[in-house]
Design an enzyme around this catalytic site. Structure first.
Site, PDB file in Angstrom:
ATOM      1  CE  LYS A 125       1.677  -2.525   8.732  1.00  0.00           C
ATOM      2  NZ  LYS A 125       0.239  -3.353   9.239  1.00  0.00           N
ATOM      3  CD  GLU A 155      -2.786   3.155  15.631  1.00  0.00           C
ATOM      4  OE1 GLU A 155      -2.494   3.459  14.335  1.00  0.00           O
ATOM      5  OE2 GLU A 155      -1.782   2.977  16.598  1.00  0.00           O
ATOM      6  NE  ARG A 174      -1.955  -1.740   3.669  1.00  0.00           N
ATOM      7  CZ  ARG A 174      -2.369  -1.714   4.614  1.00  0.00           C
ATOM      8  NH1 ARG A 174      -3.629  -1.243   5.198  1.00  0.00           N
ATOM      9  NH2 ARG A 174      -1.641  -2.386   5.887  1.00  0.00           N
ATOM     10  CG  HIS A 220      -1.454  -0.882  15.425  1.00  0.00           C
ATOM     11  ND1 HIS A 220      -2.562  -0.738  15.860  1.00  0.00           N
ATOM     12  CD2 HIS A 220      -1.167  -0.638  14.131  1.00  0.00           C
ATOM     13  CE1 HIS A 220      -3.396  -0.911  14.964  1.00  0.00           C
ATOM     14  NE2 HIS A 220      -2.952  -0.571  13.663  1.00  0.00           N
ATOM     15  CE1 TYR A 236      -4.858   2.237  10.288  1.00  0.00           C
ATOM     16  CE2 TYR A 236      -3.773   1.512   8.378  1.00  0.00           C
ATOM     17  CZ  TYR A 236      -5.135   1.825   9.055  1.00  0.00           C
ATOM     18  OH  TYR A 236      -6.117   1.858   8.452  1.00  0.00           O
ATOM     19  CG  ASP A 294      -5.665  -7.579  13.824  1.00  0.00           C
ATOM     20  OD1 ASP A 294      -6.634  -8.553  14.160  1.00  0.00           O
ATOM     21  OD2 ASP A 294      -5.817  -6.634  13.409  1.00  0.00           O
TER      22      ASP A 294
HETATM   23  N1  NAD Z   1      -6.167  -9.586   9.583  1.00  0.00           N
HETATM   24  C1  NAD Z   1      -6.671  -8.805   9.223  1.00  0.00           C
HETATM   25  O1  NAD Z   1      -5.897  -8.257   8.301  1.00  0.00           O
HETATM   26  C2  NAD Z   1      -7.390  -7.450   9.864  1.00  0.00           C
HETATM   27  C3  NAD Z   1      -7.870  -6.347   9.327  1.00  0.00           C
HETATM   28  C4  NAD Z   1      -8.791  -5.659   9.570  1.00  0.00           C
HETATM   29  C5  NAD Z   1      -9.247  -5.759  11.145  1.00  0.00           C
HETATM   30  N2  NAD Z   1      -8.726  -7.131  11.599  1.00  0.00           N
HETATM   31  C6  NAD Z   1      -9.406  -7.460  12.934  1.00  0.00           C
HETATM   32  O2  NAD Z   1     -10.737  -8.081  13.109  1.00  0.00           O
HETATM   33  C7  NAD Z   1     -11.178  -7.755  14.031  1.00  0.00           C
HETATM   34  C8  NAD Z   1     -12.654  -7.410  13.966  1.00  0.00           C
HETATM   35  O3  NAD Z   1     -12.577  -5.991  13.708  1.00  0.00           O
HETATM   36  P1  NAD Z   1     -13.951  -5.140  13.659  1.00  0.00           P
HETATM   37  O4  NAD Z   1     -13.289  -3.893  12.911  1.00  0.00           O
HETATM   38  O5  NAD Z   1     -15.053  -5.795  13.009  1.00  0.00           O
HETATM   39  O6  NAD Z   1     -14.111  -4.857  15.162  1.00  0.00           O
HETATM   40  P2  NAD Z   1     -15.517  -4.395  15.482  1.00  0.00           P
HETATM   41  O7  NAD Z   1     -15.442  -3.670  16.927  1.00  0.00           O
HETATM   42  O8  NAD Z   1     -16.319  -3.623  14.421  1.00  0.00           O
HETATM   43  O9  NAD Z   1     -16.398  -5.690  15.900  1.00  0.00           O
HETATM   44  C9  NAD Z   1     -16.264  -6.473  16.934  1.00  0.00           C
HETATM   45  C10 NAD Z   1     -17.535  -7.373  17.277  1.00  0.00           C
HETATM   46  O10 NAD Z   1     -17.077  -8.575  18.003  1.00  0.00           O
HETATM   47  C11 NAD Z   1     -18.041  -8.588  19.014  1.00  0.00           C
HETATM   48  N3  NAD Z   1     -17.857  -9.633  20.015  1.00  0.00           N
HETATM   49  C12 NAD Z   1     -16.963  -9.080  21.016  1.00  0.00           C
HETATM   50  N4  NAD Z   1     -16.575 -10.057  21.813  1.00  0.00           N
HETATM   51  C13 NAD Z   1     -17.311 -11.180  21.357  1.00  0.00           C
HETATM   52  C14 NAD Z   1     -17.675 -12.587  21.648  1.00  0.00           C
HETATM   53  N5  NAD Z   1     -17.001 -13.041  22.803  1.00  0.00           N
HETATM   54  N6  NAD Z   1     -18.553 -13.303  21.017  1.00  0.00           N
HETATM   55  C15 NAD Z   1     -19.188 -12.909  19.793  1.00  0.00           C
HETATM   56  N7  NAD Z   1     -18.937 -11.460  19.459  1.00  0.00           N
HETATM   57  C16 NAD Z   1     -18.208 -10.591  20.147  1.00  0.00           C
HETATM   58  C17 NAD Z   1     -18.526  -7.101  19.394  1.00  0.00           C
HETATM   59  O11 NAD Z   1     -19.771  -7.043  20.153  1.00  0.00           O
HETATM   60  C18 NAD Z   1     -18.480  -6.453  17.933  1.00  0.00           C
HETATM   61  O12 NAD Z   1     -19.651  -6.344  17.266  1.00  0.00           O
HETATM   62  C19 NAD Z   1     -10.102  -7.068  14.958  1.00  0.00           C
HETATM   63  O13 NAD Z   1      -9.432  -7.865  16.013  1.00  0.00           O
HETATM   64  C20 NAD Z   1      -9.460  -6.197  14.084  1.00  0.00           C
HETATM   65  O14 NAD Z   1      -8.247  -5.919  14.549  1.00  0.00           O
HETATM   66  C21 NAD Z   1      -7.840  -7.933  11.073  1.00  0.00           C
END
Ligand code: NAD
Length: 414
Positions: free
Chosen positions: A117, A160, A57, A138, A136, A312
């Site tokens: 990053k 973030e 990116r 972190h 970003y 992550d």
């Molecule tokens: N791997 C990657 O490249 C990548 C990229 C973007 C985001 N992410 C990760 O994805 C994850 C989700 O991000 P998001 O933006 O959707 O967050 P978000 O806050 O929008 O949504 C998280 C949801 O999880 C729910 N939740 C919390 N604990 C729970 C449980 N025990 N059971 C069921 N639901 C539960 C919450 O109520 C919420 O609705 C984060 O860890 C974020 O860092 C990873």
């Protein structure tokens, strides 16, 4: 009201390394370009090529460069910075930016560095007091970077931690949207026989039922994953612990997918039935809870796919460990795991444009007004301030790293 002394101070902060300042060639460039905005000052905005492994990116798109240049700012792009996202140097030049040969040139000349990053050690050594870093960061799990940013004196604004009126994180959301929409796509690939999967087609065919997909966590990632998986014809259920969130999903998406409360009972049942399970939970500021144990894998269908987007934050499956785009999938007890920690990197062009759309208004505010006034006018941007002049200004990072913090407004001298 603009505090004139602060605006003036902004232009005495940091070395002016060449003759492209507001009274130099930049001013005539602004005239030539017929600038459309009304910035109180102009700024040199630099964008180096990302050097972190597998990061394609770029912090500024040609579209954002055009907006900034059109307002009279001097946009400096390292040659090749946009190549990984499909933006050649010529696209930046056509947008009114200047292409510089090296990252050293960009860091040396820029009053504000815009990246994707967190700065790598060699980049951190180029930062200085009086310079703005917008990217970003972190910092909480990264004491080395925090120490270097504090040592440099740079004014670091972290994507973030910028907030919005509804309590969301507007500069994180686009990457969650990308990862969420990508999750069923990579999960479908993982389900193919040659990739170790169960050999199930997402949409089925006439006479054969579709794949069953369980999405754990119905936030930004989960909702977008559910939309795409249901669009591929799968039978999708979203689990979440938040009833208001489940109500919202039901109101907005209606018949496209089902919702279930994320009790242990429901989670166990849906995980056992699923061809694909997508992990999308987040507890802000905490490691992801482990919601599926290794023992539970034996209840799943052989060759089922797990896509743990929450990797992550440590992942929400006991058996998850981070993987890379080079080797994204591994198998545990017959279940295929996709656990790439930087999923948006796979679709660098889409991700760059999505990030650029979200960062551009903040970047322009910082450039137009200077960081003090931009942050003073907008508490949500101020929430992004993590370091300034050797002070740590973000409480959660201070707590995580045991470093004393200063209130952002106090550090800014407000
Ligand atoms: N791997 C990657 O490249 C990548 C990229 C973007 C985001 N992410 C990760 O994805 C994850 C989700 O991000 P998001 O933006 O959707 O967050 P978000 O806050 O929008 O949504 C998280 C949801 O999880 C729910 N939740 C919390 N604990 C729970 C449980 N025990 N059971 C069921 N639901 C539960 C919450 O109520 C919420 O609705 C984060 O860890 C974020 O860092 C990873």
């Amino acid at each position: 009201m603009e505090d004139v002394s602060l605006a003036a101070e902004r232009f005495t902060e940091g070395p002016v390394s060449d003759a492209t300042g507001p009274s130099g060639p930049l001013a005539s460039f602004a005239k030539r370009s017929g600038k459309v905005g009304n910035p109180e000052k102009t700024m040199r905005i630099g964008c180096p090529r990302e050097i972190k492994n597998q990061e394609y990116r770029v912090g500024i798109t040609p579209a954002a460069a055009r907006e900034a240049a059109g307002r009279g700012h001097d946009v400096l792009i390292e040659s090749g910075a946009g190549a990984g996202a499909g933006f050649p140097d010529a696209a930046y030049e056509a947008a009114g930016a200047r292409v510089l040969a090296t990252a050293e040139d960009v860091f040396a000349q820029a009053e504000m560095v815009v990246k994707v990053k967190e700065p790598q050690p060699v980049e951190r050594a180029r930062l200085r007091e009086g310079q703005i870093l917008f990217t970003y960061l972190h910092l909480a799990p990264d004491p080395d970077q925090t120490r270097d940013l504090l040592g440099s004196g740079v004014t670091a604004i972290a994507y973030e931690t910028v907030t919005d009126r509804s309590g969301g994180l507007p500069l994180l959301a686009p990457m969650s949207e990308v990862a969420g929409r990508l999750a069923p796509q990579v999960g479908a690939w993982t389900l193919q026989k040659a990739n170790g999967g169960r050999g199930v087609l997402m949409g089925g065919v006439p006479g054969v039922g579709p794949a069953k997909v369980a999405v754990i966590g119905g936030g930004v990632v989960g909702a977008q994953a559910a939309v795409i998986a249901s669009g591929m014809g799968a039978d999708v259920t979203v689990l979440d612990l938040s009833l208001p969130r489940l109500r919202h999903l039901d109101d907005v998406f209606g018949e496209r997918f089902r919702t279930r409360y994320a009790s242990k009972d429901n989670t166990e049942e849906l995980v056992a039935e699923a061809d694909m399970v997508i992990g999308a939970v987040l507890i802000p500021g905490a490691a992801a809870p482990k919601l599926v144990s290794r023992a539970q894998l034996s209840t799943m269908k052989p060759g089922a796919a797990i896509v743990d987007v929450a990797i992550d934050q440590g992942g929400c499956f006991e058996t998850s460990k981070p993987t890379t785009h080079d080797d994204p999938v591994y198998e545990v007890d017959g279940i295929m795991h996709y656990c790439v920690a930087n999923m948006p990197g796979a679709v660098a062009r889409t991700a760059t444009i999505a990030l650029g759309n979200a960062t551009m208004p903040f970047m322009l505010a910082l450039a137009d007004k200077g960081w003090r006034k931009a942050c003073g006018d907008d508490p949500h941007l101020m929430a992004g301030l993590n370091t300034h002049a050797g002070h740590l200004t973000y409480a959660a990072v201070g707590k995580a790293l045991g470093i004393e913090t200063v209130e952002p407004r106090e550090a800014a001298g407000m």
